[in-house]
Motif scaffolding. Structure first.
Motif, PDB file in Angstrom:
ATOM      1  N   ASN A   1      -3.859  11.832   0.535  1.00 18.54           N
ATOM      2  CA  ASN A   1      -3.627  10.672   1.367  1.00 18.54           C
ATOM      3  C   ASN A   1      -3.633   9.298   0.547  1.00 18.54           C
ATOM      4  O   ASN A   1      -2.878   8.586   0.659  1.00 18.54           O
ATOM      5  CB  ASN A   1      -4.412  10.554   2.600  1.00 18.54           C
ATOM      6  CG  ASN A   1      -4.016  11.497   3.607  1.00 18.54           C
ATOM      7  OD1 ASN A   1      -4.747  12.319   4.164  1.00 18.54           O
ATOM      8  ND2 ASN A   1      -2.721  11.416   4.135  1.00 18.54           N
ATOM      9  N   LEU A   2      -4.759   9.415  -0.382  1.00 24.85           N
ATOM     10  CA  LEU A   2      -4.874   8.446  -1.406  1.00 24.85           C
ATOM     11  C   LEU A   2      -3.866   8.154  -2.143  1.00 24.85           C
ATOM     12  O   LEU A   2      -3.446   6.876  -2.336  1.00 24.85           O
ATOM     13  CB  LEU A   2      -5.940   8.625  -2.147  1.00 24.85           C
ATOM     14  CG  LEU A   2      -6.318   7.944  -3.489  1.00 24.85           C
ATOM     15  CD1 LEU A   2      -6.407   6.342  -3.080  1.00 24.85           C
ATOM     16  CD2 LEU A   2      -7.406   8.203  -4.471  1.00 24.85           C
ATOM     17  N   GLY A   3      -3.228   9.253  -2.505  1.00 20.79           N
ATOM     18  CA  GLY A   3      -1.710   9.147  -3.610  1.00 20.79           C
ATOM     19  C   GLY A   3      -0.541   8.383  -2.824  1.00 20.79           C
ATOM     20  O   GLY A   3      -0.206   7.519  -2.964  1.00 20.79           O
ATOM     21  N   ALA A   4      -0.596   8.888  -1.447  1.00 22.35           N
ATOM     22  CA  ALA A   4       0.612   7.952  -0.646  1.00 22.35           C
ATOM     23  C   ALA A   4      -0.016   6.730  -0.450  1.00 22.35           C
ATOM     24  O   ALA A   4       1.039   5.927  -0.305  1.00 22.35           O
ATOM     25  CB  ALA A   4       0.538   8.790   0.661  1.00 22.35           C
ATOM     26  N   TYR A   5      -0.990   6.559  -0.248  1.00 31.22           N
ATOM     27  CA  TYR A   5      -1.534   5.060  -0.006  1.00 31.22           C
ATOM     28  C   TYR A   5      -1.186   4.263  -1.563  1.00 31.22           C
ATOM     29  O   TYR A   5      -0.512   2.998  -1.307  1.00 31.22           O
ATOM     30  CB  TYR A   5      -3.015   4.970   0.086  1.00 31.22           C
ATOM     31  CG  TYR A   5      -3.475   3.550   0.487  1.00 31.22           C
ATOM     32  CD1 TYR A   5      -3.590   3.136   1.812  1.00 31.22           C
ATOM     33  CD2 TYR A   5      -4.313   2.821  -0.403  1.00 31.22           C
ATOM     34  CE1 TYR A   5      -3.861   1.843   2.103  1.00 31.22           C
ATOM     35  CE2 TYR A   5      -4.309   1.641  -0.265  1.00 31.22           C
ATOM     36  CZ  TYR A   5      -4.453   1.032   1.118  1.00 31.22           C
ATOM     37  OH  TYR A   5      -4.908  -0.239   1.437  1.00 31.22           O
ATOM     38  N   ALA A   6      -1.400   4.762  -2.351  1.00 35.86           N
ATOM     39  CA  ALA A   6      -0.967   4.173  -3.750  1.00 35.86           C
ATOM     40  C   ALA A   6       0.499   4.122  -4.060  1.00 35.86           C
ATOM     41  O   ALA A   6       0.788   3.286  -5.247  1.00 35.86           O
ATOM     42  CB  ALA A   6      -1.656   4.920  -5.010  1.00 35.86           C
ATOM     43  N   ALA A   7       1.387   4.716  -3.386  1.00 32.55           N
ATOM     44  CA  ALA A   7       2.881   4.942  -3.844  1.00 32.55           C
ATOM     45  C   ALA A   7       3.369   3.632  -4.038  1.00 32.55           C
ATOM     46  O   ALA A   7       4.134   3.411  -4.952  1.00 32.55           O
ATOM     47  CB  ALA A   7       3.442   5.920  -3.056  1.00 32.55           C
ATOM     48  N   PRO A   8       3.274   2.756  -3.119  1.00 33.92           N
ATOM     49  CA  PRO A   8       4.136   1.457  -3.453  1.00 33.92           C
ATOM     50  C   PRO A   8       3.401   0.450  -4.403  1.00 33.92           C
ATOM     51  O   PRO A   8       3.953  -0.765  -4.488  1.00 33.92           O
ATOM     52  CB  PRO A   8       4.021   0.710  -1.909  1.00 33.92           C
ATOM     53  CG  PRO A   8       2.827   1.261  -1.314  1.00 33.92           C
ATOM     54  CD  PRO A   8       2.544   2.703  -1.644  1.00 33.92           C
ATOM     55  N   LEU A   9       2.117   0.750  -4.768  1.00 35.79           N
ATOM     56  CA  LEU A   9       1.427  -0.155  -5.702  1.00 35.79           C
ATOM     57  C   LEU A   9       1.578   0.029  -7.171  1.00 35.79           C
ATOM     58  O   LEU A   9       2.455   1.272  -7.634  1.00 35.79           O
ATOM     59  CB  LEU A   9       0.147  -0.153  -5.361  1.00 35.79           C
ATOM     60  CG  LEU A   9      -0.359  -0.354  -3.869  1.00 35.79           C
ATOM     61  CD1 LEU A   9      -1.645  -0.117  -3.561  1.00 35.79           C
ATOM     62  CD2 LEU A   9       0.186  -1.899  -3.600  1.00 35.79           C
ATOM     63  N   ALA A  10       1.200  -0.679  -7.982  1.00 32.69           N
ATOM     64  CA  ALA A  10       1.307  -0.455  -9.404  1.00 32.69           C
ATOM     65  C   ALA A  10       0.549   0.892  -9.841  1.00 32.69           C
ATOM     66  O   ALA A  10      -0.535   1.296  -9.452  1.00 32.69           O
ATOM     67  CB  ALA A  10       1.057  -1.727 -10.133  1.00 32.69           C
ATOM     68  N   ASP A  11       1.178   1.547 -10.698  1.00 31.53           N
ATOM     69  CA  ASP A  11       0.493   2.730 -11.417  1.00 31.53           C
ATOM     70  C   ASP A  11      -1.010   2.561 -11.616  1.00 31.53           C
ATOM     71  O   ASP A  11      -1.780   3.327 -11.407  1.00 31.53           O
ATOM     72  CB  ASP A  11       1.240   3.431 -12.644  1.00 31.53           C
ATOM     73  CG  ASP A  11       2.749   3.979 -12.297  1.00 31.53           C
ATOM     74  OD1 ASP A  11       3.112   3.947 -11.120  1.00 31.53           O
ATOM     75  OD2 ASP A  11       3.555   4.358 -13.231  1.00 31.53           O
ATOM     76  N   GLY A  12      -1.538   1.490 -12.340  1.00 31.66           N
ATOM     77  CA  GLY A  12      -2.968   1.318 -12.596  1.00 31.66           C
ATOM     78  C   GLY A  12      -3.765   1.328 -11.632  1.00 31.66           C
ATOM     79  O   GLY A  12      -4.917   1.403 -11.688  1.00 31.66           O
ATOM     80  N   MET A  13      -3.148   1.008 -10.463  1.00 30.22           N
ATOM     81  CA  MET A  13      -4.145   1.001  -9.030  1.00 30.22           C
ATOM     82  C   MET A  13      -4.703   2.312  -8.966  1.00 30.22           C
ATOM     83  O   MET A  13      -5.916   2.282  -8.616  1.00 30.22           O
ATOM     84  CB  MET A  13      -3.193   0.609  -8.155  1.00 30.22           C
ATOM     85  CG  MET A  13      -4.161   0.480  -6.587  1.00 30.22           C
ATOM     86  SD  MET A  13      -3.911   2.302  -5.770  1.00 30.22           S
ATOM     87  CE  MET A  13      -4.880   1.962  -4.467  1.00 30.22           C
TER      88      MET A  13
END
Length: 374
Positions: free
Chosen positions: A197-209
């Motif tokens: 779920n964290l990975g899906a949350y990070a999907a639209p954000l920059a890779d470094g996030m």
């Protein structure tokens, strides 16, 4: 002709109620958990023949009128830590409300679990009915939410700790799947489920996030000994990067000692674990990725394989098992799955990969292989 009850005739928000009563009567509608205390005039002026009001607060005058029209009114149930008629899925904010001031024990999630433990021991038929009504309402909301979406399930153990390579890999898996246009769905708990779920949350954000978020979360590796600290770390990440992507979590109060994670944007939390397990797998229409896990994950593998084997859900659901040594040596589910798959339509819908990085490509390959029914 009177409208038939379906998702198009369910009213779950005050805005939707206002839109309907402006355009016509409430005849045949199902109004679900909408506070109508300020809509007395509208209710008095609207035909509510055969409407159903589920847990909708309203004035005595309005209630008398809609009952006179022939509507069914199921009033709100007092003194409950949850709403059995809720019309929408939970959010992390709704389940963890009060975390900052009172700790996890004061949150609606913890209070609902405590109520469940008490009433389960009492054997109260009324409480049992309320749990069933709640879970049915959650299933209805979940169906509405995922309708038309390619949902991929990610299964794995709750014991996977933040700060480990395995957790980071599961998070990158969730990000890859979401970036491929899939809706990530997990069991909604800690460990591998939270990571996906964290990975899906990070999907639209920059890779470094994601790398930064993993460092923050690693300071509270597990929900033991403190759920409060564990959840607070997740909300710190959400606060720093508020524009995260969507995903689904499907946890259960049956395992209420394991809290839901705060990275699933939409949470379908159930009292009945069997309903939750089957519902998660049945809705994973784009496939399921099984990360290393223990007994629960093994059960999920064969819960998913069974309808595939008997062709009871249409096209077999692609299944990708991650970590060859885990699934062939430690818990040898793969040889048995292969044996079941021989000469069956599911044979070309299963894959075993060595690493989590290989899972997205394996899933895509299986999804692109059409197996016609005979």
């Amino acid at each position: 002709m009177r409208p038939q009850p379906d998702h198009h005739h369910e009213i779950e928000t005050l805005a939707a109620f206002d839109q309907v009563v402006v355009g016509g009567p409430l005849t045949g509608y199902r109004v679900q958990s909408v506070d109508l205390t300020d809509r007395t005039e509208a209710l008095l002026a609207t035909d509510a023949t055969e409407a159903v009001f589920l847990g909708c607060p309203m004035s005595e005058e309005a209630e008398a009128k809609v009952r006179a029209d022939g509507a069914l009114v199921f009033p709100p149930v007092p003194n409950l830590p949850f709403n059995p008629y809720r019309g929408l899925l939970y959010t992390p904010d709704s389940l963890f409300e009060g975390l900052t001031d009172g700790g996890y024990e004061a949150t609606p999630d913890a209070l609902a679990y405590a109520w469940f433990q008490q009433t389960k021991a009492d054997g109260d038929i009324f409480a049992s009915m309320l749990r069933s009504v709640h879970d049915d309402a959650i299933s209805d909301s979940l169906d509405e939410h995922v309708l038309g979406s390619p949902v991929v399930g990610v299964m794995g153990g709750h014991a996977m700790a933040r700060g480990t390579d395995a957790y980071a890999g599961a998070a990158r898996l969730g990000r890859s799947l979401a970036r491929a246009g899939l809706t990530v769905a997990t069991g909604g708990g800690p460990g591998a489920m939270e990571a996906a779920n964290l990975g899906a949350y990070a999907a639209p954000l920059a890779d470094g996030m994601l790398d930064e978020a993993l460092l923050i979360l690693g300071k509270a590796p597990s929900f033991t000994p403190s759920v409060t600290d564990w959840a607070a770390a997740a909300f710190a990440v959400r606060s720093r990067w508020p524009a995260g992507g969507d995903s689904v979590g499907i946890p259960t109060w049956f395992y209420g000692h394991e809290p839901p994670n705060a990275f699933a944007s939409h949470i379908a939390k159930y009292f009945a674990n069997a309903t939750r397990e089957d519902g998660l797998l049945a809705r994973s229409t784009a496939g399921v990725v099984f990360l290393p896990g223990a007994a629960g994950t093994v059960q999920e593998i064969f819960d998913n394989a069974t309808p595939n084997y008997y062709e009871s859900r249409g096209e077999p659901t692609p299944m990708v098992l991650v970590d060859r040594s885990h699934w062939t040596e430690r818990l040898p589910a793969w040889p048995l799955l292969q044996a079941l798959a021989e000469e069956r339509p599911m044979e070309h819908r299963i894959a075993l990969v060595d690493s989590v990085a290989e899972a997205p490509a394996a899933l895509e390959r299986l999804r692109s292989t059409a197996i016609p029914r005979t």
